[in-house]
Design an enzyme around this catalytic site. Structure first.
Site, PDB file in Angstrom:
ATOM      1  N   GLU A 272       0.951  -1.118   0.021  1.00  0.00           N
ATOM      2  CA  GLU A 272      -0.071  -0.203   0.126  1.00  0.00           C
ATOM      3  C   GLU A 272       0.889   1.295   0.144  1.00  0.00           C
ATOM      4  O   GLU A 272       0.374   2.219  -0.301  1.00  0.00           O
ATOM      5  CB  GLU A 272      -0.929  -0.007   1.162  1.00  0.00           C
ATOM      6  CG  GLU A 272      -2.265  -0.496   0.973  1.00  0.00           C
ATOM      7  CD  GLU A 272      -3.332  -0.255   1.929  1.00  0.00           C
ATOM      8  OE1 GLU A 272      -3.095   0.313   3.258  1.00  0.00           O
ATOM      9  OE2 GLU A 272      -4.449  -0.471   1.594  1.00  0.00           O
ATOM     10  N   HIS A 293       8.674 -26.679  -2.038  1.00  0.00           N
ATOM     11  CA  HIS A 293       8.054 -27.769  -2.707  1.00  0.00           C
ATOM     12  C   HIS A 293       6.828 -27.315  -3.240  1.00  0.00           C
ATOM     13  O   HIS A 293       6.075 -28.217  -4.150  1.00  0.00           O
ATOM     14  CB  HIS A 293       7.695 -28.799  -1.839  1.00  0.00           C
ATOM     15  CG  HIS A 293       8.738 -29.481  -0.824  1.00  0.00           C
ATOM     16  ND1 HIS A 293       9.531 -30.465  -1.448  1.00  0.00           N
ATOM     17  CD2 HIS A 293       9.564 -28.868  -0.048  1.00  0.00           C
ATOM     18  CE1 HIS A 293      10.392 -30.801  -0.737  1.00  0.00           C
ATOM     19  NE2 HIS A 293      10.593 -29.881   0.276  1.00  0.00           N
ATOM     20  N   LYS A 407     -13.982   0.535  -3.664  1.00  0.00           N
ATOM     21  CA  LYS A 407     -14.698   0.624  -2.639  1.00  0.00           C
ATOM     22  C   LYS A 407     -16.137   1.463  -3.185  1.00  0.00           C
ATOM     23  O   LYS A 407     -17.050   1.078  -2.985  1.00  0.00           O
ATOM     24  CB  LYS A 407     -14.349   1.650  -1.658  1.00  0.00           C
ATOM     25  CG  LYS A 407     -13.384   0.873  -0.418  1.00  0.00           C
ATOM     26  CD  LYS A 407     -13.118   1.968   0.417  1.00  0.00           C
ATOM     27  CE  LYS A 407     -11.931   1.187   1.398  1.00  0.00           C
ATOM     28  NZ  LYS A 407     -11.025   2.391   2.452  1.00  0.00           N
TER      29      LYS A 407
HETATM   30  O1  PA5 Z   1      -3.074   1.467   6.021  1.00  0.00           O
HETATM   31  C1  PA5 Z   1      -4.185   1.822   5.769  1.00  0.00           C
HETATM   32  O2  PA5 Z   1      -4.299   3.007   6.092  1.00  0.00           O
HETATM   33  C2  PA5 Z   1      -5.285   0.658   5.435  1.00  0.00           C
HETATM   34  O3  PA5 Z   1      -4.936  -0.413   5.427  1.00  0.00           O
HETATM   35  C3  PA5 Z   1      -6.315   0.828   6.917  1.00  0.00           C
HETATM   36  O4  PA5 Z   1      -5.719   0.311   7.914  1.00  0.00           O
HETATM   37  C4  PA5 Z   1      -7.550  -0.185   6.428  1.00  0.00           C
HETATM   38  O5  PA5 Z   1      -8.129   0.155   5.104  1.00  0.00           O
HETATM   39  C5  PA5 Z   1      -8.519   0.292   7.588  1.00  0.00           C
HETATM   40  O6  PA5 Z   1      -8.915   1.345   7.810  1.00  0.00           O
HETATM   41  P1  PA5 Z   1      -9.785   1.943   8.851  1.00  0.00           P
HETATM   42  O7  PA5 Z   1      -8.895   1.763  10.133  1.00  0.00           O
HETATM   43  O8  PA5 Z   1     -10.105   3.451   8.641  1.00  0.00           O
HETATM   44  O9  PA5 Z   1     -10.895   1.086   9.094  1.00  0.00           O
END
Ligand code: PA5
Length: 420
Positions: A272, A293, A407
């Site tokens: 990310e 394996h 989303k």
């Molecule tokens: O790193 C990030 O920002 C995301 O992976 C969030 O942790 C994830 O989308 C969850 O978001 P939230 O804590 O707002 O529900």
């Protein structure tokens, strides 16, 4: 505390090339430390280990003690950065209190199974969402709250702990309206960099992990990361250099299944953070020797796009020695009395050698032990190296604009389709 071994890089970087990459890594670290780069408003995690107060840890520990003494289980309800760090540490260290995870998928089977398990248990929910509006944990929470209401009526409120933004968002609003106990997620810390905040520390305290040692480890690693030519800078420099040479996939290899969840956290962190503006190494993972394996063949002789990073722990918590066998049917008599941990280490060495000879460069990262202190250090090491690598590649390592596209589609389908 952490060592970085480049013995398996194969074709070495020309010294000028590596020096240049290291200079760029040092520049990137300077930008990270200054908080003035892209996404700088989300670099609050960088000096957080030094700022976390004993009072703040004490509050988490005392609520954790209440849950440990009065309940049968904790359900961590969150997705992505809201649970991956907790799970990584828990699987590595083990837990002396049952912790379940919910809200990390939309499978009715997994949630249904969890609800069945919880039906006759006295459980608490730690609902974790920084934004407070994420679909998966919000839906799971509806079901968990309903079950709590069936079990204890209006007292459901005393069984829920919210971890969310200090002042904003749907979860904060609900926590305030219902008088729930809560912990804040610092505004300047994004999900995947939040394991050393209440997001990770509170549920880990419930699980019996020494969260003070974890924070101490992060603090010690921060000192190391700030040194010139630190392993974090060298790791960031090397992986960026190798990416520029076409190594666009980094495989994190572990030789202990209890570290698999840590590879999951690492994949989210780097995936990310870097995968944007057509940059980034795709983060993949393998658990060896199991995956030798299955995926070993590809790593040995597939396209030359891989970088293999091995994470090794100095010594296993438990060791076994190979028993004697009367007839030596398997021909392994020469290993009698040998340590299984040593055999695992030899497998690691032999595999790195083979992969290097097959054209896949390797980096070995080693930490001395698998304990709370070392893991706190390791988590901080990867976060720092990720910030450095992201800035070296010219991206903002602290946003995730691409996650919004799916989303939007899902919500429009959910609203328009009507459903069952
Ligand atoms: O790193 C990030 O920002 C995301 O992976 C969030 O942790 C994830 O989308 C969850 O978001 P939230 O804590 O707002 O529900």
């Amino acid at each position: 505390m952490i060592t970085l071994d480049t013995e398996w890089l194969g074709e070495p970087a020309g010294s000028g090339e590596m020096e240049k990459a290291l200079e760029e890594a040092a520049l990137a670290a300077g930008i990270l430390e200054s908080g003035e780069g892209p996404g700088g408003e989300f670099t609050g995690w960088v000096d957080l280990p030094e700022r976390i107060s004993g009072t703040c840890l004490g509050e988490m520990e005392s609520l954790a003690a209440e849950i440990r003494s009065g309940a049968d289980a904790l359900v961590v309800t969150g997705i992505g950065g809201s649970y991956l760090g907790t799970r990584a540490v828990l699987e590595a260290l083990g837990s002396d209190f049952p912790v379940y995870f919910a809200g990390r998928d939309l499978s009715p089977e997994s949630l249904g199974e969890l609800l069945d398990t919880l039906r006759d248990k006295r459980f608490y929910v730690n609902y974790i969402s920084k934004s407070g509006g994420t679909l998966e944990p919000a839906l799971a929470f509806r079901f968990l709250k309903k079950l709590l209401q069936e079990q204890v009526g209006d007292n459901w409120r005393s069984r829920v702990v919210a971890t969310t933004d200090k002042s904003r968002g749907k979860l904060r609003n609900m926590a305030q309206r219902e008088g729930l106990r809560s912990f804040p997620v610092p505004e300047s810390v994004g999900g995947r960099y939040s394991v050393i905040t209440a997001v990770g520390l509170f549920p880990l305290a419930v699980a019996g992990v020494d969260i003070r040692a974890l924070v101490e480890g992060a603090r010690a690693m921060r000192k190391i990361c700030r040194q010139p030519d630190s392993p974090a800078l060298r790791y960031g420099a090397l992986r960026t250099l190798l990416k520029d040479r076409g190594r666009t996939i980094e495989v994190l290899a572990v030789y202990d299944p209890s570290l698999e969840a840590l590879t999951g956290w690492w994949k989210q962190l780097f995936g990310e953070s870097e995968g944007k503006d057509r940059q980034g190494l795709f983060p993949a993972s393998v658990t060896f020797t199991t995956d030798l394996h299955s995926l070993g063949q590809w790593i040995q002789e597939g396209p030359e796009v891989l970088l293999e990073t091995v994470l090794e722990i100095g010594s296993a918590d438990r060791d076994l020695s190979v028993p004697a066998e009367e007839n030596d049917d398997d021909g392994l008599g020469f290993l009698e009395g040998k340590s299984l941990d040593w055999i695992n280490r030899m497998a690691c060495r032999g595999t790195l050698d083979a992969h290097r000879d097959g054209g896949t460069p390797g980096i070995k990262l080693s930490i001395a032990r698998k304990d709370a202190f070392s893991l706190g250090g390791l988590l901080y090491f990867f976060m720092y190296a990720c910030g450095v690598s992201g800035y070296m590649q010219g991206v903002n390592p602290f946003d995730q604009p691409g996650v919004e596209a799916y989303k939007k589609n899902v919500f429009s389908l959910l609203r328009e389709d009507g459903g069952k």
